[in-house]
Design a protein around this motif. Structure first.
Motif, PDB file in Angstrom:
ATOM      1  N   GLN A  48      -9.155   1.842  -0.994  1.00  0.00           N
ATOM      2  CA  GLN A  48      -8.582   0.502  -0.939  1.00  0.00           C
ATOM      3  C   GLN A  48      -7.302   0.449  -0.106  1.00  0.00           C
ATOM      4  OE1 GLN A  48      -8.223  -0.385  -5.120  1.00  0.00           O
ATOM      5  NE2 GLN A  48     -10.427  -0.635  -5.383  1.00  0.00           N
ATOM      6  N   GLY A  49      -6.869   1.602   0.404  1.00  0.00           N
ATOM      7  CA  GLY A  49      -5.750   1.630   1.334  1.00  0.00           C
ATOM      8  C   GLY A  49      -4.430   2.087   0.756  1.00  0.00           C
ATOM      9  N   PHE A  50      -4.378   2.436  -0.512  1.00  0.00           N
ATOM     10  CA  PHE A  50      -3.119   2.877  -1.114  1.00  0.00           C
ATOM     11  C   PHE A  50      -2.868   4.344  -0.744  1.00  0.00           C
ATOM     12  CE2 PHE A  50      -4.291  -0.920  -3.279  1.00  0.00           C
ATOM     13  CZ  PHE A  50      -3.081  -1.558  -3.487  1.00  0.00           C
ATOM     14  N   THR A  51      -1.640   4.612  -0.314  1.00  0.00           N
ATOM     15  CA  THR A  51      -1.345   5.891   0.329  1.00  0.00           C
ATOM     16  C   THR A  51      -0.495   6.837  -0.514  1.00  0.00           C
ATOM     17  OG1 THR A  51       0.627   4.973   1.419  1.00  0.00           O
ATOM     18  CG2 THR A  51      -1.481   4.821   2.604  1.00  0.00           C
ATOM     19  N   LYS A  77       0.818  -1.217   0.000  1.00  0.00           N
ATOM     20  CA  LYS A  77       0.000   0.000   0.000  1.00  0.00           C
ATOM     21  C   LYS A  77       0.847   1.260   0.000  1.00  0.00           C
ATOM     22  CE  LYS A  77      -3.976  -2.221   0.346  1.00  0.00           C
ATOM     23  NZ  LYS A  77      -3.549  -3.635   0.358  1.00  0.00           N
ATOM     24  N   GLN A  78       2.164   1.121   0.208  1.00  0.00           N
ATOM     25  CA  GLN A  78       3.034   2.290   0.254  1.00  0.00           C
ATOM     26  C   GLN A  78       3.711   2.592  -1.088  1.00  0.00           C
ATOM     27  OE1 GLN A  78       3.125  -0.054   3.076  1.00  0.00           O
ATOM     28  NE2 GLN A  78       1.586   1.439   3.746  1.00  0.00           N
ATOM     29  N   ASP A  94      -9.650   7.856 -10.608  1.00  0.00           N
ATOM     30  CA  ASP A  94      -9.519   6.641  -9.810  1.00  0.00           C
ATOM     31  C   ASP A  94      -8.922   6.878  -8.425  1.00  0.00           C
ATOM     32  OD1 ASP A  94     -10.607   5.135 -11.840  1.00  0.00           O
ATOM     33  OD2 ASP A  94      -8.670   4.575 -12.714  1.00  0.00           O
ATOM     34  N   VAL A  95      -8.572   8.111  -8.116  1.00  0.00           N
ATOM     35  CA  VAL A  95      -7.880   8.390  -6.864  1.00  0.00           C
ATOM     36  C   VAL A  95      -8.728   8.019  -5.656  1.00  0.00           C
ATOM     37  CG1 VAL A  95      -7.015  10.247  -5.382  1.00  0.00           C
ATOM     38  CG2 VAL A  95      -6.325  10.137  -7.773  1.00  0.00           C
ATOM     39  N   THR A  96      -9.990   8.401  -5.647  1.00  0.00           N
ATOM     40  CA  THR A  96     -10.841   8.143  -4.481  1.00  0.00           C
ATOM     41  C   THR A  96     -10.958   6.655  -4.207  1.00  0.00           C
ATOM     42  OG1 THR A  96     -12.111  10.172  -4.840  1.00  0.00           O
ATOM     43  CG2 THR A  96     -13.136   8.446  -3.506  1.00  0.00           C
ATOM     44  N   ALA A  97     -11.243   5.865  -5.230  1.00  0.00           N
ATOM     45  CA  ALA A  97     -11.400   4.418  -5.039  1.00  0.00           C
ATOM     46  C   ALA A  97     -10.104   3.777  -4.570  1.00  0.00           C
ATOM     47  CB  ALA A  97     -11.874   3.770  -6.333  1.00  0.00           C
TER      48      ALA A  97
END
Length: 252
Positions: free
Chosen positions: A103-106, A86-87, A96-99
Motif C-alpha cells: 500500500q506504499g507505507f515505507t 506513507k513515511q 500485515d507487513v507485506t500488505a
C-alpha cells in the motif's frame, strides 16, 4: 497520557510527547459497504468523524506514528490508506507487513514480541476475534501494550474476553485498558468483540486497571450501545470510561 476517542476503534493517543493514531478509519459516513451476514444492511461507518476536514488535516499533519492492531476495514480503511503519510512509522502485526508495504507505507515496524521506540516499549499480545470457525477466519488479531516510566496502556484490539487477554492483564498490570466492545456479531455464531459481560470481566480483573470501552455505535454489526453498556456496568456496581466521539480522556 491523553486519549481522544474519534470513532469505532480509532484513537488519537498523546503519549510521552508523541502523537500516535490507532486503528484509523477515516472515511466519511456511509463510505463503506455494510458488513455482510449481519442483522441489517446499514452502510458504514454509521457516524461521521467528530472533526471537520480542516481539523482532520491538522490532526494528520501532527502525527508521529500509526498503530494498526489488524487490517479489518473498520480499523484500516481505504481512506486512511490514501491520506496518511506513507513515511510515518507504522507499528503492526508481522502478518500485515507485506500488505502495508504494497500500500506504499515505507516505515513498517512489525512487533513480534516487543520493540523500543522513543523511550517507550511497545509489546504485542494475543487475542481471539470470536469463537470456533468464525474466530479462526477473523484471525490474526493482536493487542499492543505501551509502557514508559510513568504509565502502562494496554490496547486489547478486536478480541473477546479470553485467556490471552487474562494473561496480558496478569503480565503487564496495565494502568489503563482500551477494550473493543460493541458485541459485534454475524447472523451465525457468537459475538466477535467484547460483550458487556466481557467488559465486566476486564474491570473485575485483579490488576484493577481503568477500563476504556470503545468500538460502539459506528459499525452495523455492533449491537451493544454505549448506553446499554453503561447500564450493565453500573448494575454490576462497577465503573468504566465509555467516551463519546471526540471526547478526551487524561491519565490521572
Amino acid at each position: 497520557m491523553r486519549i481522544q476517542f474519534l470513532r469505532n476503534a480509532t484513537l488519537l493517543l498523546e503519549w510521552n510527547n508523541k502523537r500516535i493514531l490507532v486503528d484509523p478509519m477515516l472515511g466519511a459516513k456511509d463510505s463503506l459497504d455494510t458488513v455482510p451476514n449481519a442483522a441489517n444492511t446499514i452502510r458504514n461507518p454509521m457516524t461521521e468523524l467528530p472533526v471537520n476536514e480542516s481539523e482532520l488535516k491538522q490532526l494528520l499533519s501532527s502525527l508521529d506514528a500509526i498503530l494498526v492492531t489488524h487490517r479489518h476495514r473498520d480499523h484500516w480503511d481505504v481512506t486512511a490508506q490514501a491520506i496518511l503519510s506513507k513515511q510515518l512509522p507504522v507499528f503492526c502485526q508481522p502478518e500485515d507487513v507485506t500488505a502495508l508495504t504494497e500500500q506504499g507505507f515505507t516505515q513498517l515496524i512489525p512487533v513480534h514480541t516487543s520493540v523500543n521506540w522513543e523511550n517507550t516499549t511497545i509489546s504485542r499480545t494475543g487475542g481471539q476475534h470470536g469463537t470456533g470457525e468464525i474466530g479462526k477466519m477473523m484471525a490474526p488479531v493482536s493487542g499492543f501494550v505501551l509502557q514508559d516510566e510513568h504509565t502502562t496502556l494496554y490496547i486489547a484490539g478486536d478480541t473477546i474476553w479470553c485467556e490471552e487477554v487474562n494473561t496480558a492483564m496478569d503480565t503487564f498490570q496495565p494502568d489503563y485498558v482500551v477494550v473493543n466492545a460493541g458485541a459485534a456479531q454475524f447472523l451465525q455464531g457468537d459475538p466477535i468483540t467484547m460483550t458487556a459481560a466481557d467488559v465486566i470481566k476486564t474491570i473485575q480483573h485483579p490488576a484493577q486497571s481503568k477500563v476504556i470501552a470503545v468500538h460502539m455505535g459506528a459499525i452495523n454489526h455492533c449491537f451493544l450501545s454505549r448506553e446499554a453498556l453503561r447500564v450493565e456496568v453500573s448494575a454490576a456496581g462497577l465503573s468504566a470510561l465509555i467516551p463519546e466521539q471526540g471526547e478526551w480522556i487524561s491519565a490521572e
